[in-house]
Design a protein around this motif. Structure first.
Motif, short mmCIF file in Angstrom:
data_model
loop_
_atom_site.label_atom_id
_atom_site.label_comp_id
_atom_site.label_asym_id
_atom_site.label_seq_id
_atom_site.Cartn_x
_atom_site.Cartn_y
_atom_site.Cartn_z
N ARG A 87 -77.16 25.51 -25.15
CA ARG A 87 -76.89 26.94 -25.35
C ARG A 87 -76.60 27.30 -26.80
N ARG A 88 -77.12 26.51 -27.74
CA ARG A 88 -76.94 26.82 -29.16
C ARG A 88 -77.96 27.85 -29.63
N ILE A 89 -79.10 27.90 -28.94
CA ILE A 89 -80.15 28.85 -29.28
C ILE A 89 -80.71 29.47 -28.00
N ILE A 90 -81.41 30.57 -28.17
CA ILE A 90 -82.12 31.23 -27.07
C ILE A 90 -83.60 31.08 -27.35
N VAL A 91 -84.37 30.76 -26.32
CA VAL A 91 -85.82 30.65 -26.44
C VAL A 91 -86.43 31.59 -25.41
N ASP A 92 -87.16 32.59 -25.89
CA ASP A 92 -87.84 33.51 -24.98
C ASP A 92 -88.82 32.76 -24.11
N GLY A 93 -88.88 33.11 -22.83
CA GLY A 93 -89.81 32.48 -21.91
C GLY A 93 -89.22 31.36 -21.08
#
Length: 102
Positions: A87-93
């Motif tokens: 949960r350090r980054i968000i990745v679309d899709g």
């Protein structure tokens, strides 16, 4: 608002990444993704699994490794993929992992 199909696809992609994370090596033979998906209620053909693995590679969350004449036979979690699952980054899709608080 996302359609049911879009949400189901994003969840299936999360399941695939979580299957990689569950392995000590961070890698998994492509043939085992079908089992991981079916346990979570996602019924995909082998062709569809390969398509989604290529999409995840394009998103930078995993790397596909070829052996012999097979186009790819092993998927390996990347640093970006590990950051996403933490949960350090968000990745679309891809569906965001649930927060696992203390």
């Amino acid at each position: 608002m996302k359609s049911f199909a879009e949400r189901a696809l994003e969840e299936a992609r999360l399941v695939m990444l979580q299957a990689l994370k569950s392995q000590a090596s961070g890698s998994l033979p492509v043939s085992l993704f079908r089992d991981a998906l079916e346990v979570e209620g996602h019924i995909y053909s082998n062709d569809r699994i390969r398509t989604e693995l290529r999409a995840l590679q394009e998103l930078g969350v995993l790397k596909l490794i070829a052996y012999g004449e097979t186009p790819f036979s092993i998927a390996e979690l990347t640093e970006r993929g590990a950051d996403f699952l933490s949960r350090r980054i968000i990745v679309d899709g891809i569906k965001r992992p649930e927060f696992r608080g203390a």
